[in-house]
Design a protein around this motif. Structure first.
Motif, mmCIF file in Angstrom:
data_model
loop_
_atom_site.group_PDB
_atom_site.id
_atom_site.type_symbol
_atom_site.label_atom_id
_atom_site.label_comp_id
_atom_site.label_asym_id
_atom_site.label_seq_id
_atom_site.Cartn_x
_atom_site.Cartn_y
_atom_site.Cartn_z
ATOM 1 N N UNK A 198 0.828 -1.210 0.000
ATOM 2 C CA UNK A 198 0.000 0.000 0.000
ATOM 3 C C UNK A 198 0.857 1.253 0.000
ATOM 4 N N UNK A 199 0.287 2.337 -0.495
ATOM 5 C CA UNK A 199 0.977 3.627 -0.467
ATOM 6 C C UNK A 199 1.266 3.997 0.988
ATOM 7 N N UNK A 200 2.498 4.410 1.244
ATOM 8 C CA UNK A 200 2.883 4.766 2.602
ATOM 9 C C UNK A 200 4.242 4.197 2.947
ATOM 10 N N UNK A 201 4.536 4.052 4.250
ATOM 11 C CA UNK A 201 5.873 3.618 4.679
ATOM 12 C C UNK A 201 6.294 2.272 4.100
ATOM 13 N N UNK A 205 9.604 1.602 1.911
ATOM 14 C CA UNK A 205 10.619 0.617 2.278
ATOM 15 C C UNK A 205 10.908 -0.311 1.096
ATOM 16 N N UNK A 206 9.854 -0.702 0.394
ATOM 17 C CA UNK A 206 10.038 -1.551 -0.774
ATOM 18 C C UNK A 206 10.834 -0.857 -1.864
ATOM 19 N N UNK A 250 3.235 -10.010 0.090
ATOM 20 C CA UNK A 250 4.331 -9.247 -0.503
ATOM 21 C C UNK A 250 5.470 -9.093 0.504
ATOM 22 N N UNK A 251 5.123 -8.796 1.751
ATOM 23 C CA UNK A 251 6.148 -8.688 2.793
ATOM 24 C C UNK A 251 6.834 -10.034 3.019
ATOM 25 N N UNK A 252 6.072 -11.127 2.948
ATOM 26 C CA UNK A 252 6.663 -12.452 3.091
ATOM 27 C C UNK A 252 7.653 -12.735 1.965
#
Length: 312
Positions: A198-201, A205-206, A250-252
């Motif tokens: 999502x848009x944001x931190x 980071x990505x 996605x984080x995984x």
């Protein structure tokens, strides 16, 4: 970061390319003989002594902060595994009892950072196998320090790649090609990650990780080129280890990418000319893996079936 659409992601994910980060395992193991074992003895003794001092700091802070017992106990268990890895081939011994100098969690975090820097200081003096272990332990120590609130630099460890020897030794070139292949896959993977954050931190980071891997990829290509070796090209496509469908997966995937990269960089730490850069890359991947939620092992990048590459 380029953001592929969900449709293009599914199409590219179906390509019959290489498995994501395949080959980033201990294929470049080195098995030093008795001479290397003897040469490593002063380094091992130094590093075991530093580990004992760190364990004494844990004991002191645990006594002063019983409320932190669960968190600090897990980290201390990692340090005990570090000691076991570094003491291999030495006569069996228990941690030396002593009074720790740390009195708070902040003190302990600083001690972890300083000790991780000591690991890096011995990289060039170690055999290839011990160098892998030192870099892995340093990466773990940096992750500990960050988890405890200290993100200061460990040391000036050569994070910026320097010109490669000409010609680049074959063993170094092979390990560097594997690291480059892993970075190609990471750049592709982070393109997928960015499409679902999502848009944001999280997305920022990505983007930062994507740019860092592009820069690392380009640096390895330059090193190979100046070393007289043709850099490995990116594969036409990469098959993902699992389907990415939302921000959580996605984080995984990001955590998976970074965890797999630690293995490639542990192998690269066994080279002679590129240890400082490889150790820095290993540490960065370990820190990013932890940031994305990976449960880091005590020895990032080393095979779980082998507690530490050691002299036989």
């Amino acid at each position: 970061m380029p953001a592929p659409t969900r449709r293009s992601f599914l199409a590219l994910g179906a390509l019959g390319g290489l498995h994501l980060l395949c080959g980033c395992t201990d294929e470049h193991d080195h098995t030093p003989g008795k001479a290397a074992e003897d040469a490593d003895r002063p380094v091992r003794l130094r590093q075991v002594a530093a580990t004992d001092a760190l364990l004494a700091d844990y004991t002191a802070v645990l006594a002063a902060s019983p409320a932190d017992a669960d968190r600090l106990g897990d980290l201390r268990d990692d340090v005990l595994q570090h000691r076991e890895a570094l003491a291999r081939s030495l006569p069996a011994s228990s941690p030396t009892a002593g009074a720790g100098t740390a009195r708070s969690v902040a003190d302990l975090a600083a001690a972890e950072r300083r000790t991780a820097g000591l690991r890096l200081a011995d990289l060039t003096a170690a055999s290839p196998a011990l160098a892998k272990a030192l870099a892995s332990v340093a990466a773990s120590g940096a992750a500990h320090a960050a988890a405890l609130g200290d993100t200061g630099p460990l040391t000036d460890d050569g994070a910026s790649p320097s010109p490669a020897p000409v010609p680049l030794p074959t063993a170094d070139a092979d390990a560097l090609q594997s690291a480059l292949a892993a970075e190609h896959a990471a750049v592709y993977g982070y393109g997928v990650v960015g499409a679902f954050l999502p848009v944001g931190p999280q997305r920022e980071d990505g983007r930062a990780a994507y740019a860092a891997h592009q820069a690392r990829r380009d640096a390895w290509q330059r090193l190979l080129g100046t070393g007289g070796v043709s850099p490995t090209a990116a594969a036409p496509g990469y098959r993902l280890p699992f389907q990415v469908k939302d921000a959580a997966t996605a984080a995984q995937l990001a955590a998976h990418l970074e965890t797999q990269l630690t293995a490639a960089y542990a192998d690269l730490c066994a080279t002679t000319a590129l240890r400082p850069q490889a150790a820095a890359a290993l540490r960065e991947s370990a820190l990013r893996a932890a940031h994305w939620g990976a449960d880091l092992p005590a020895l990032p990048g080393l095979a779980p079936t082998d507690p530490a590459p050691a002299a036989s």
